[in-house]
Scaffold this motif. Sequence first.
Motif, PDB file in Angstrom:
ATOM      1  N   LEU A  97      -3.639  20.939 -21.412  1.00 31.11           N
ATOM      2  CA  LEU A  97      -2.940  19.799 -20.810  1.00 31.11           C
ATOM      3  C   LEU A  97      -1.709  20.258 -20.039  1.00 31.11           C
ATOM      4  CD1 LEU A  97      -3.072  16.996 -23.532  1.00 31.11           C
ATOM      5  CD2 LEU A  97      -4.070  16.940 -21.247  1.00 31.11           C
ATOM      6  N   ALA A  98      -1.003  21.246 -20.556  1.00 30.74           N
ATOM      7  CA  ALA A  98       0.179  21.753 -19.862  1.00 30.74           C
ATOM      8  C   ALA A  98      -0.211  22.347 -18.507  1.00 30.74           C
ATOM      9  CB  ALA A  98       0.896  22.788 -20.722  1.00 30.74           C
ATOM     10  N   ALA A  99      -1.324  23.090 -18.481  1.00 27.30           N
ATOM     11  CA  ALA A  99      -1.792  23.648 -17.208  1.00 27.30           C
ATOM     12  C   ALA A  99      -2.233  22.539 -16.260  1.00 27.30           C
ATOM     13  CB  ALA A  99      -2.934  24.630 -17.471  1.00 27.30           C
ATOM     14  N   ASN A 100      -2.897  21.511 -16.793  1.00 28.41           N
ATOM     15  CA  ASN A 100      -3.293  20.374 -15.954  1.00 28.41           C
ATOM     16  C   ASN A 100      -2.067  19.679 -15.352  1.00 28.41           C
ATOM     17  OD1 ASN A 100      -5.933  20.902 -16.642  1.00 28.41           O
ATOM     18  ND2 ASN A 100      -6.128  19.180 -18.071  1.00 28.41           N
ATOM     19  N   ALA A 101      -1.033  19.519 -16.168  1.00 29.08           N
ATOM     20  CA  ALA A 101       0.180  18.846 -15.697  1.00 29.08           C
ATOM     21  C   ALA A 101       0.842  19.640 -14.580  1.00 29.08           C
ATOM     22  CB  ALA A 101       1.149  18.636 -16.863  1.00 29.08           C
ATOM     23  N   GLU A 102       0.903  20.965 -14.708  1.00 28.02           N
ATOM     24  CA  GLU A 102       1.522  21.787 -13.668  1.00 28.02           C
ATOM     25  C   GLU A 102       0.754  21.659 -12.351  1.00 28.02           C
ATOM     26  OE1 GLU A 102       4.388  23.434 -13.690  1.00 28.02           O
ATOM     27  OE2 GLU A 102       4.669  22.501 -15.660  1.00 28.02           O
ATOM     28  N   TRP A 103      -0.561  21.637 -12.426  1.00 20.92           N
ATOM     29  CA  TRP A 103      -1.354  21.502 -11.199  1.00 20.92           C
ATOM     30  C   TRP A 103      -1.137  20.130 -10.566  1.00 20.92           C
ATOM     31  CZ3 TRP A 103      -5.047  18.447  -9.029  1.00 20.92           C
ATOM     32  CH2 TRP A 103      -5.715  18.959  -7.919  1.00 20.92           C
ATOM     33  N   LEU A 104      -1.089  19.092 -11.391  1.00 19.59           N
ATOM     34  CA  LEU A 104      -0.917  17.736 -10.866  1.00 19.59           C
ATOM     35  C   LEU A 104       0.461  17.545 -10.243  1.00 19.59           C
ATOM     36  CD1 LEU A 104      -2.639  15.720 -13.728  1.00 19.59           C
ATOM     37  CD2 LEU A 104      -3.454  15.966 -11.386  1.00 19.59           C
TER      38      LEU A 104
END
Length: 362
Positions: free
Chosen positions: A274-281
């Motif tokens: 989720l942290a990686a998803n948030a950074e991309w978003l």
Amino acid sequence: MRRVGLVLMVVALVAPGCGLLMADTPAGPPESRVVVGSHGPSVPPPLPRQRPRPVVDISGKWSGSWRGYDVMGVVRNEDATADLRQQGSRGTGRFVLHTTGVAAGVPIEVRNAGLTGVPVQFEVSGSRVVIRHELGSRLFAADLEVEGDRMLGRVRGAEPEVRIVLTRVRPPVAAASAGSVAAAPPGSVAPAPPPPPSSPPPPSSPPGPTLEPADSEPPTTPQPIAAAPASPPESTLAEPARPGPNEFAESAAVKPIYFDFDKYDIRPGDAKILAANAEWLKKSAAMLVLIEGHCDERGTIEYNLALGERRARAARNYLISSGVAAERISIVSFGAERPVCTEATEECWSKNRRAVFLLRPR
């Protein structure tokens, strides 16, 4: 013969008086009759015409919340937005009730619309507003009352009741003040006169706090959300045609997460995803996100729908706490309706207990 002549004379004298009395008798309603008297016909004065009620203008963007219940009877209080364009007493626009995946009473067309919202038409009569789906009120209708910069009402025919509260989104006060000062020609503002010598000078006071815009994020939202540009939503909401929810698609840039049986807690390993998803978003501010919540086949339909919604919501809350703007994220629950594996084994069930992230441009 003399008696007959006297009778005829009496009849001749009395007949005109009777005719005059009959002519003065009203023959219709007061507002339509013509009265005939000794001075000729006369028409009563017309009744005063009632002035039409002024029609409020609700053009612009509105933001607020809707309140109702989910299928498990839990109270829901979620976001609601509207973008409306009015001409005269009628208009068109978009109406969005957010996170309605398992909401009871919300029409299915509104639930399926997600962040795109339903296309609506509305009518304004005085301060009353009726908003309908552009294909008819059988799909969606809401009755609202305008009170200044607020609209309050409810979804028509919703059971249980779904209430709506919207507030007009005003431009930031600070930006408007700066623009007006910059536009003023030099020397157009006269300096304030000095105080009289007998009175002491007023104490200096620090400048007042800057007002936050009406549509700013709540205080609990982390600061990085302010980095998202505010201009794209303005232009996008004004477009006449927008893509439907079926245009959300999976992307390898944001990966799904999985859950333990009968749980919706974020596991440590999935928190890293989720942290990686948030950074991309956060780097892709032009993308909207739809989070799907899924379950395995065990449990009732109602229970799995509620559990899938809680899983999607847990993922959404994590993204928001990591700095992704809340208005970019919508959720929906499919319960056990869309499994990726159909075998009755724990390995297969673990693949179905998931939250999937779908994307599309604004």
